[in-house]
Design an enzyme around this catalytic site. Structure first.
Site, PDB file in Angstrom:
ATOM      1  CG  ASP A 244      44.452  40.078  47.262  1.00 26.56           C
ATOM      2  OD1 ASP A 244      43.596  40.553  46.478  1.00 26.56           O
ATOM      3  OD2 ASP A 244      45.151  40.784  48.008  1.00 26.56           O
TER       4      ASP A 244
ATOM      5  CE  LYS B  73      45.701  45.952  52.246  1.00 23.75           C
ATOM      6  NZ  LYS B  73      45.989  45.927  50.801  1.00 23.75           N
TER       7      LYS B  73
HETATM    8  O1  OSB Z   1      46.268  43.514  48.203  1.00 24.76           O
HETATM    9  O2  OSB Z   1      46.521  43.017  50.237  1.00 24.76           O
HETATM   10  C1  OSB Z   1      46.986  43.473  49.187  1.00 24.76           C
HETATM   11  C2  OSB Z   1      50.684  44.328  49.660  1.00 24.76           C
HETATM   12  C3  OSB Z   1      50.755  45.533  48.978  1.00 24.76           C
HETATM   13  C4  OSB Z   1      49.642  46.001  48.351  1.00 24.76           C
HETATM   14  C5  OSB Z   1      48.435  45.292  48.402  1.00 24.76           C
HETATM   15  C6  OSB Z   1      48.354  44.102  49.106  1.00 24.76           C
HETATM   16  C7  OSB Z   1      49.511  43.592  49.718  1.00 24.76           C
HETATM   17  C8  OSB Z   1      49.589  42.303  50.411  1.00 24.76           C
HETATM   18  C9  OSB Z   1      50.760  42.082  51.365  1.00 24.76           C
HETATM   19  O3  OSB Z   1      48.838  41.385  50.201  1.00 24.76           O
HETATM   20  C10 OSB Z   1      50.329  42.010  52.764  1.00 24.76           C
HETATM   21  C11 OSB Z   1      51.486  42.059  53.735  1.00 24.76           C
HETATM   22  O4  OSB Z   1      52.024  41.003  54.061  1.00 24.76           O
HETATM   23  O5  OSB Z   1      51.826  43.171  54.210  1.00 24.76           O
HETATM   24 MG    MG Z   2      44.355  42.789  48.794  1.00 24.29          MG
END
Ligand code: OSB
Ligand code: MG
Length: 368
Positions: free
Chosen positions: A188, A262
């Site tokens: 990511d 999300k």
């Molecule tokens: O980009 O998916 C993302 C957390 C905060 C903001 C953006 C992201 C994330 C994570 C964590 O990747 C995912 C989790 O374990 O909740």
């Molecule tokens: Mg992400």
């Protein structure tokens, strides 16, 4: 059904491990827990904003102001026949998807509790356990990272996502791949790259990644299409998808082969289902992203991820990956198959420990 009181609880949760991404380091998870009260029940939803406008343009303060001054008054005292009525009642408010999601998700929970049905059942869920993985922040060296990956595999996680940063991606990911040739591994980038960096990402093709998430601009779709055409590795969009229309645009121009849903980023459960259905029709698999949710948001995510097109493991890790003590009962990993069980009780299926909530609360307002 009528809601006669809405409460906003600003909660600050201390993370067990600080989490570094290409946009910053996070030591706590701030959120607005929304409770909606009516018909003798309370419904709970989580608004997953960050402290600052770095992952998204919304913040804890903006979401608070929008929820208190605009969204809550639009819903209070109105006759609701379905939770999705919240979407139509709040349509005049542009953007602010996370604020909207916090409120709408609480209304879904309220309907579930009043009707005695689980959220998963209300949404048409088809599985009682959801495949999950773990998202690992940027580490100080590839050696430290490989060790952390090993620890999570030991715990039973079957899919690993690694945060990457421009210039460090190959060394980081190839170190993990060398140690674990068969691992279900993905990256990511949180928008750290530009189209001019296509070569850096093309070099990752031999690593056989499950996907690369959001390499380009947080608001871009078209350049992702240009990049996807040059890569063997599937691209997944996260930040760029705020609505069913964004998903349609991405699908129509082949900007990605996977979508991260999300519920906060797309404005609530109703919109999340629309994105899910649209992707399913186009043959694009989806998975449930995470925002370090407390048990409230985690329970909502598990219900959502029980829908049929959530065929890839979600960023829905067990509670002990984030918090020593949550505001609900903890969620645990089923080690045998890297899943978490979808709650079956009414609504989101978990109760908020009100003492615990009060202990973590730094702000509170009642809107009537
Ligand atoms: O980009 O998916 C993302 C957390 C905060 C903001 C953006 C992201 C994330 C994570 C964590 O990747 C995912 C989790 O374990 O909740
Ligand atoms: Mg992400």
């Amino acid at each position: 059904m009528k809601i006669n009181r809405i409460e906003l609880h600003h909660v600050s949760m201390e993370l067990i491990n600080a989490f570094e991404t290409s946009f910053g380091t996070q030591k706590e998870h701030p959120c607005v827990i929304v409770s909606v009260h009516g018909e003798g029940h309370a419904g709970w939803g989580e608004c997953v904003v960050g402290l600052g406008p770095f992952y998204s343009s919304e913040t804890i303060l903006s979401a608070w102001a929008i929820l208190e001054n605009y969204l809550s008054p639009m819903v209070l005292g109105r006759e609701l026949s379905h939770p999705s009525d919240v979407v139509s009642l709040t349509r005049r408010v542009r953007g602010n998807e996370m604020a909207k999601a916090g409120l709408e998700n609480a209304v879904w929970d309220l309907f579930g509790r009043v009707e005695g049905r689980s959220l998963a059942e209300m949404l048409g869920g088809v599985r009682d356990r959801v495949s999950v993985g773990v998202s690992i922040g940027i580490q100080s060296s590839p050696e430290v990272l490989v060790e952390r990956v090993g620890a999570f595999l030991e715990e039973g996680y079957g899919r690993i996502k690694i945060k990457i940063k421009k210039g460090l991606e190959f060394d980081t990911l190839s170190a993990v791949r060398r140690k674990y040739p068969e691992l279900s591994l993905m990256a990511d980038a949180n928008s750290d790259y530009g189209l001019a960096d296509a070569g850096l990402l093309k070099a990752l093709d031999p690593l056989d990644l499950l996907m690369i998430e959001q390499p380009l601009g947080h608001d871009d779709i078209l350049d992702h299409a240009k990049l996807q055409a040059q890569l063997k590795t599937p691209l997944c969009l996260d930040e760029s998808i705020h609505s069913p229309d964004d998903a349609r645009h991405a699908i129509e121009c082949a900007a990605c082969r996977v979508i991260n849903i999300k519920v906060g980023r797309v404005g609530g459960v109703t919109q999340a289902i629309r994105v899910h259905d649209m992707a399913q029709e186009a043959g694009i698999p989806v998975w449930c992203g995470g925002m370090f949710e407390t048990g409230v948001g985690r329970a909502t995510n598990l219900a959502l991820a029980s829908l049929p097109n959530f065929t890839l493991p979600g960023d829905i890790s067990a509670t002990d990956r984030y918090y020593r003590k949550d505001i609900t009962r903890p969620f645990v990993l089923n080690r045998a198959d890297s899943t978490i069980t979808v709650p079956t009780g009414p609504g989101i299926g978990v109760d908020v420990d009100e003492d615990r909530l009060a202990a973590r609360r730094v702000g509170h307002v009642v809107v009537k």
